[in-house]
Design a protein around this motif. Sequence first.
Motif, PDB file in Angstrom:
ATOM      1  N   LEU A  21      38.951  47.742  34.493  1.00 37.82           N
ATOM      2  CA  LEU A  21      39.566  46.735  33.638  1.00 37.82           C
ATOM      3  C   LEU A  21      38.632  46.345  32.510  1.00 37.82           C
ATOM      4  O   LEU A  21      37.410  46.354  32.661  1.00 37.82           O
ATOM      5  CB  LEU A  21      39.925  45.488  34.456  1.00 37.82           C
ATOM      6  N   ARG A  23      38.514  43.236  29.349  1.00 39.15           N
ATOM      7  CA  ARG A  23      39.165  42.002  28.887  1.00 39.15           C
ATOM      8  C   ARG A  23      39.425  42.085  27.383  1.00 39.15           C
ATOM      9  O   ARG A  23      38.498  42.272  26.583  1.00 39.15           O
ATOM     10  CB  ARG A  23      38.302  40.788  29.202  1.00 39.15           C
ATOM     11  N   GLY A  25      41.004  39.745  24.628  1.00 35.24           N
ATOM     12  CA  GLY A  25      41.463  38.374  24.433  1.00 35.24           C
ATOM     13  C   GLY A  25      41.369  37.604  25.733  1.00 35.24           C
ATOM     14  O   GLY A  25      40.286  37.433  26.281  1.00 35.24           O
ATOM     15  N   THR A  26      42.514  37.196  26.252  1.00 33.49           N
ATOM     16  CA  THR A  26      42.543  36.450  27.524  1.00 33.49           C
ATOM     17  C   THR A  26      43.120  37.288  28.655  1.00 33.49           C
ATOM     18  O   THR A  26      43.314  36.779  29.760  1.00 33.49           O
ATOM     19  CB  THR A  26      43.399  35.176  27.357  1.00 33.49           C
ATOM     20  N   GLU A  27      43.399  38.560  28.397  1.00 36.56           N
ATOM     21  CA  GLU A  27      44.025  39.422  29.392  1.00 36.56           C
ATOM     22  C   GLU A  27      43.078  40.523  29.848  1.00 36.56           C
ATOM     23  O   GLU A  27      42.292  41.060  29.052  1.00 36.56           O
ATOM     24  CB  GLU A  27      45.296  40.076  28.813  1.00 36.56           C
ATOM     25  N   ASP A  28      43.153  40.864  31.142  1.00 36.54           N
ATOM     26  CA  ASP A  28      42.438  42.021  31.679  1.00 36.54           C
ATOM     27  C   ASP A  28      43.372  43.222  31.629  1.00 36.54           C
ATOM     28  O   ASP A  28      44.466  43.199  32.219  1.00 36.54           O
ATOM     29  CB  ASP A  28      41.993  41.766  33.123  1.00 36.54           C
ATOM     30  N   VAL A  29      42.948  44.253  30.924  1.00 37.42           N
ATOM     31  CA  VAL A  29      43.799  45.429  30.690  1.00 37.42           C
ATOM     32  C   VAL A  29      43.177  46.636  31.373  1.00 37.42           C
ATOM     33  O   VAL A  29      41.952  46.803  31.364  1.00 37.42           O
ATOM     34  CB  VAL A  29      43.940  45.695  29.164  1.00 37.42           C
ATOM     35  N   ASP A  30      44.030  47.479  31.977  1.00 38.81           N
ATOM     36  CA  ASP A  30      43.549  48.718  32.593  1.00 38.81           C
ATOM     37  C   ASP A  30      42.898  49.597  31.537  1.00 38.81           C
ATOM     38  O   ASP A  30      43.426  49.765  30.429  1.00 38.81           O
ATOM     39  CB  ASP A  30      44.703  49.473  33.251  1.00 38.81           C
TER      40      ASP A  30
END
Length: 235
Positions: A21, A23, A25-30
Amino acid sequence: IDPVLNPLLNKEIQKTGGRSLVRIGTEDVDYSPKFNIILTTKNPAARLTPDICSRVTLINFTVTPASLHSQSLSLVLKTDKPEIEEQRINLLKLQGEQQVRLRELEEQMLSKISAVEGNILDDDRVVDGMEFLMTEGGQIEEQMANSENIMKQVKHAISRFEPLADICKKLFVLLSAMREINFMYEFSAESFMIALQSALQGSIRTEGQSDQERLSVLKESLFTEIGARIGRSLL
């Protein structure tokens, strides 16, 4: 560069439950190991800080005087001496293939040596294989030497057109400097090469014309073409 990209540029990858993962912004992305991000700019005056340069691979496609010299020479040869340009390109391709094959033989030889168990001289298959590789390597080196000799002859023939390529380089440098006078005076390498192509096509080689005479005609044709195109754009 937007700070939101910093985790990507820094490769701040987190492993969670078998997932990778990052990060954004505020999101954790694969995150995929095959992921690549390519950032481009059309601004030739862009300046990147040392901090950014240390985190990215920088590729500069800006046309330099040396690269324009090479492009101009190639275009002149394609138009005026196509047989020489074709021979030069074929030789460069052949030399590249020979160097690749030579590296392959070296890798095969090292692989055979590293795979030997015990005394290398006791394994007839390895000895025979090494002899074959050395023989082929010697043949390739001989071919490369012959190619180099032919390339010298081609370069000698090409050298007669070097003065025109030098003039093209100096003209382009002069045109590039005009942006310092006014930002609207922006002349691309593509537009310059179009002008050169037009000058070459508008000047047909006459029978019995020497290379020196041909160069003089081409220089005059180039100056006339550049002057006519640039003159219309001046404020």
